[in-house]
Design an enzyme around this catalytic site. Structure first.
Site, mmCIF file in Angstrom:
data_model
loop_
_atom_site.group_PDB
_atom_site.id
_atom_site.type_symbol
_atom_site.label_atom_id
_atom_site.label_comp_id
_atom_site.label_asym_id
_atom_site.label_seq_id
_atom_site.Cartn_x
_atom_site.Cartn_y
_atom_site.Cartn_z
ATOM 1 N N ARG A 116 10.408 11.505 -2.104
ATOM 2 C CA ARG A 116 9.199 11.838 -1.362
ATOM 3 C C ARG A 116 8.986 13.351 -1.481
ATOM 4 N NH1 ARG A 116 7.858 7.357 -1.750
ATOM 5 N NH2 ARG A 116 7.243 5.870 -0.148
ATOM 6 N N GLU A 139 -0.418 14.214 -1.531
ATOM 7 C CA GLU A 139 -0.790 13.318 -2.631
ATOM 8 C C GLU A 139 -2.151 12.691 -2.372
ATOM 9 O OE1 GLU A 139 2.413 10.563 -3.397
ATOM 10 O OE2 GLU A 139 3.827 12.183 -3.775
ATOM 11 N N HIS A 172 2.981 9.873 -8.886
ATOM 12 C CA HIS A 172 3.708 8.910 -8.047
ATOM 13 C C HIS A 172 3.695 7.519 -8.698
ATOM 14 C CE1 HIS A 172 4.993 8.026 -3.618
ATOM 15 N NE2 HIS A 172 5.550 7.160 -4.450
HETATM 16 C C1 GLV Z 1 7.094 4.238 -3.627
HETATM 17 O O1 GLV Z 1 7.116 5.421 -3.509
HETATM 18 C C2 GLV Z 1 7.691 3.350 -2.682
HETATM 19 O O2 GLV Z 1 8.084 3.773 -1.596
HETATM 20 O O3 GLV Z 1 7.754 2.160 -3.012
HETATM 21 C C1 GLV Z 2 4.098 4.109 0.750
HETATM 22 O O1 GLV Z 2 5.088 4.509 1.341
HETATM 23 C C2 GLV Z 2 3.792 4.484 -0.624
HETATM 24 O O2 GLV Z 2 3.559 5.668 -0.835
HETATM 25 O O3 GLV Z 2 3.815 3.638 -1.506
#
Ligand code: GLV
Ligand code: GLV
Length: 324
Positions: A237, A266, A285
């Protein structure tokens, strides 16, 4: 009557059909206050909530008094206020297993592409700059047989250690709350404190969830401990790293390079200084973003919601204790 559910993510047709078989589904674009206001009745009567992203906090929960279970299409659940869910006896389900290998692949891709400057040299070739054979200005640094330090030895950390150890002959260090016997016996991983890991690693890979304890765990002081030749990889994160401190460290040579799949904000703003640095490889991401794995996550999230609303929770439940 089927229980009402709010869906805030588009699903593949077959999974949407499965959800419709079990529930009366209202699909919305997000869980923002504006959306909740627009669909106040549906939110008020919904027993389930399925999607990803957006804040699920006390304010949203107050608008959803009938809610019994949330199902996130992600492993991370830092966007959920778990205390608030517990108080209201709402189950939280996530997808911790299906994406493990795919996220570990992404981390290895960042290790390789930062060390060997893959995106930078790709641009260089396509811009017609390959006029003679390459020299030191285009050289990278080796990955194989180097030391890889993993922050957070969970499922993803373990899958990364496996790749690094067997595929690249790397020496593995890790820092985690608990000793990981499997990582030690299978991959020769060595547990160490954060300071030792930062000092000794050639690659520091972050695979931690975002919590109060991990927020800005890597700041200016920690970056200074790293070797000037070291590379930082973050696919956990964004806010685990102080991005301003990282930008400064990458500019002044404290750190060699960084590979980032996650950012403090983000989508990362297009004018963020960190994006102007040649020694940064940036991804949007996409840790789990393959066709196969995103399908698997959506499938698990649908199954998780069906199970939770039928009172059957398993290892995919974050707060099973509230059921007792
Ligand atoms: C992605 O970042 C997830 O938490 O699945
Ligand atoms: C949620 O936590 C995501 O970013 O996928």
């Amino acid at each position: 009557m089927k229980p009402a559910v709010i869906l805030y993510k588009s699903l593949p047709d077959d999974l949407r059909a499965k959800l419709d078989d079990h529930f009366s589904v209202t699909e919305v674009k997000d869980v923002s206050p504006e959306t909740v206001k627009q669909h106040a009745e549906q939110f008020a009567s919904a027993q389930g909530l399925l999607g990803s992203g957006g804040k699920v906090d006390d304010e949203l929960l107050a608008a959803m008094p009938a809610l019994r279970a949330c199902s996130t299409v992600s492993v991370g659940y830092d966007n959920f206020d778990v205390d608030a869910l517990n108080q209201r006896h709402v189950l939280l389900m996530h997808t911790p297993t299906v994406l493990t290998e795919t996220v570990a692949d992404t981390m290895m891709a960042l290790v390789l592409s930062t060390a060997r400057r893959v995106p930078e040299l790709d641009k260089w070739v396509k811009a017609g700059q390959w006029q003679k054979s390459v020299g030191p200005a285009e050289f990278g640094i080796d990955v194989h047989h180097k030391t890889l330090g993993i922050l957070g030895m969970g499922r993803i950390g373990l899958a990364l250690a496996q790749r690094a150890h067997f595929g690249f002959g790397m020496n593995i260090l890790y820092n985690a709350r608990r000793q990981h016997e499997e990582a030690e016996s299978r991959f020769g991983a060595r547990a160490c404190d954060l300071e030792t890991l930062l000092k000794e690693s050639d690659f520091v890979c972050i695979s931690l969830p975002l919590t109060e304890q991990t927020h800005h765990m890597i700041g200016a002081a920690q970056l200074k401990l790293m070797k000037p030749s070291a590379i930082l990889i973050n696919a956990g994160r964004g806010p685990v790293v102080d991005e301003q401190a990282l930008t400064a460290a990458l500019k002044d040579g404290t750190l060699h390079a960084a590979g980032l799949d996650v950012f403090e904000v983000e989508p990362v703003p297009a004018d963020a200084e960190i994006l102007t640095l040649p020694n940064v490889v940036a991804l949007p991401h996409i840790g789990s973003a393959t066709h196969e794995t995103r399908y698997g996550m959506a499938r698990d999230a649908v199954d998780n919601l069906i199970a939770a609303l039928n009172g059957k929770v398993d290892k995919n439940c974050v707060n099973p204790q509230i059921q007792a």
